[in-house]
Motif scaffolding. Structure first.
Motif, PDB file in Angstrom:
ATOM      1  N   VAL A   1       0.840  -1.200   0.000  1.00  0.00           N
ATOM      2  CA  VAL A   1       0.000   0.000   0.000  1.00  0.00           C
ATOM      3  C   VAL A   1       0.876   1.251   0.000  1.00  0.00           C
ATOM      4  O   VAL A   1       0.606   2.221  -0.723  1.00  0.00           O
ATOM      5  CB  VAL A   1      -0.947  -0.005   1.216  1.00  0.00           C
ATOM      6  CG1 VAL A   1      -1.670   1.336   1.338  1.00  0.00           C
ATOM      7  CG2 VAL A   1      -1.952  -1.143   1.098  1.00  0.00           C
ATOM      8  N   HIS A   2       1.934   1.230   0.817  1.00  0.00           N
ATOM      9  CA  HIS A   2       2.810   2.391   0.913  1.00  0.00           C
ATOM     10  C   HIS A   2       3.424   2.727  -0.443  1.00  0.00           C
ATOM     11  O   HIS A   2       3.499   3.899  -0.836  1.00  0.00           O
ATOM     12  CB  HIS A   2       3.917   2.112   1.930  1.00  0.00           C
ATOM     13  CG  HIS A   2       4.874   3.257   2.104  1.00  0.00           C
ATOM     14  ND1 HIS A   2       4.536   4.411   2.783  1.00  0.00           N
ATOM     15  CD2 HIS A   2       6.157   3.430   1.684  1.00  0.00           C
ATOM     16  CE1 HIS A   2       5.564   5.237   2.776  1.00  0.00           C
ATOM     17  NE2 HIS A   2       6.554   4.663   2.113  1.00  0.00           N
ATOM     18  N   ARG A   3       3.851   1.712  -1.162  1.00  0.00           N
ATOM     19  CA  ARG A   3       4.426   1.945  -2.488  1.00  0.00           C
ATOM     20  C   ARG A   3       3.402   2.565  -3.434  1.00  0.00           C
ATOM     21  O   ARG A   3       3.741   3.439  -4.247  1.00  0.00           O
ATOM     22  CB  ARG A   3       4.943   0.629  -3.074  1.00  0.00           C
ATOM     23  CG  ARG A   3       6.324   0.241  -2.562  1.00  0.00           C
ATOM     24  CD  ARG A   3       6.595  -1.236  -2.774  1.00  0.00           C
ATOM     25  NE  ARG A   3       6.426  -1.692  -4.142  1.00  0.00           N
ATOM     26  CZ  ARG A   3       7.422  -1.817  -5.027  1.00  0.00           C
ATOM     27  NH1 ARG A   3       8.656  -1.492  -4.684  1.00  0.00           N
ATOM     28  NH2 ARG A   3       7.194  -2.274  -6.237  1.00  0.00           N
ATOM     29  N   ALA A   4       2.164   2.130  -3.337  1.00  0.00           N
ATOM     30  CA  ALA A   4       1.121   2.666  -4.213  1.00  0.00           C
ATOM     31  C   ALA A   4       0.847   4.137  -3.905  1.00  0.00           C
ATOM     32  O   ALA A   4       0.740   4.967  -4.820  1.00  0.00           O
ATOM     33  CB  ALA A   4      -0.153   1.843  -4.072  1.00  0.00           C
ATOM     34  N   VAL A   5       0.727   4.479  -2.628  1.00  0.00           N
ATOM     35  CA  VAL A   5       0.391   5.856  -2.281  1.00  0.00           C
ATOM     36  C   VAL A   5       1.593   6.788  -2.425  1.00  0.00           C
ATOM     37  O   VAL A   5       1.412   7.999  -2.567  1.00  0.00           O
ATOM     38  CB  VAL A   5      -0.195   5.954  -0.854  1.00  0.00           C
ATOM     39  CG1 VAL A   5      -1.458   5.133  -0.732  1.00  0.00           C
ATOM     40  CG2 VAL A   5       0.822   5.549   0.203  1.00  0.00           C
ATOM     41  N   THR A   6       2.802   6.243  -2.409  1.00  0.00           N
ATOM     42  CA  THR A   6       3.986   7.074  -2.616  1.00  0.00           C
ATOM     43  C   THR A   6       3.945   7.731  -3.993  1.00  0.00           C
ATOM     44  O   THR A   6       4.347   8.892  -4.156  1.00  0.00           O
ATOM     45  CB  THR A   6       5.270   6.241  -2.474  1.00  0.00           C
ATOM     46  OG1 THR A   6       5.394   5.822  -1.109  1.00  0.00           O
ATOM     47  CG2 THR A   6       6.502   7.070  -2.831  1.00  0.00           C
TER      48      THR A   6
END
Length: 228
Positions: free
Chosen positions: A77-82
């Motif tokens: 998720v973090h990679r997507a929202v980054t």
């Protein structure tokens, strides 16, 4: 599900600790496999064992970096929202730009970030699993501050310089993002058709917020467009 192609340098690596480049390739391989599995199988049906198999890596390779599936999902998720955060940061580099144009660009970028195919699918997944796995929803909510940091920074500076009247930049950033994302609309219907519809969407939102965020004229000055 087909097995992702492993980089040749990873295939050829000798026994022992991988080089930084090999480690990065391995990480990218299993994170990509994890994203695909979460989106296709759902959170509950996905296992680290299956991800490792699909990525062509050993389970221990994943467990060395993530203690459990939840931690792995948080990173996905973090990679997507980054990506969404980086796009918004690009909007705000022009500190001397007209506030209205910055907000228009910002709203469009927030909308595009939230409705990007994989990001939207991840958001739907988190919502669907929120009752059984409340920690997933909490982790996504925690990402909100990270994603909106560039917006908060811009609104803080706009308040400081008098461009906008936003006494609480953090709250204002959340409110703006909620309007830009469209609430539940795009979770249950198709995204806007193209650039013209996106710009019309952004124009409406910015026109609305500027009514409240435009600084009041100084005492004795006539408000623009006001009575003589």
């Amino acid at each position: 599900m087909s097995t992702p192609t492993m980089p040749e340098e990873v295939k050829r690596r000798s026994r022992g600790r991988p080089s930084p480049e090999q480690a990065a390739a391995l990480r990218e391989s299993f994170l990509s496999a994890a994203l695909k599995s979460f989106l296709q199988q759902g959170y509950a049906a996905t296992s680290i064992e299956a991800i490792a198999r699909d990525a062509g890596v050993a389970k221990i390779t994943i467990y060395r970096q993530f203690e459990n599936k939840e931690a792995l999902f948080r990173e996905v998720v973090h990679r997507a929202v980054t990506n969404a955060r980086d796009n918004m940061q690009a909007t705000l580099v022009r500190s001397d730009a007209d506030a209205r144009q910055v907000l228009l660009d910002l709203v469009e970028r927030m909308y595009l970030g939230a409705t990007e195919t994989q990001t939207l699918a991840l958001l739907r997944l988190v919502i669907a699993e929120a009752v059984r796995f409340p920690e997933l929803a909490k982790s996504l909510y925690a990402e909100n501050s990270f994603v909106l940091a560039p917006v908060v920074d811009y609104l803080t500076e706009a308040q400081r310089t008098g461009k906008l009247h936003v006494p609480d930049p953090e709250l204002a950033a959340v409110q703006l993002s909620t309007l830009a994302f469209g609430g539940v609309r795009f979770f249950i219907s198709k995204p806007l058709a193209g650039p013209e519809e996106r710009r019309a969407w952004a124009e409406g939102i910015v026109g609305l917020v500027l009514r409240g965020w435009t600084p009041a004229p100084a005492t004795g000055e006539k408000a623009e467009g006001g009575p003589d």
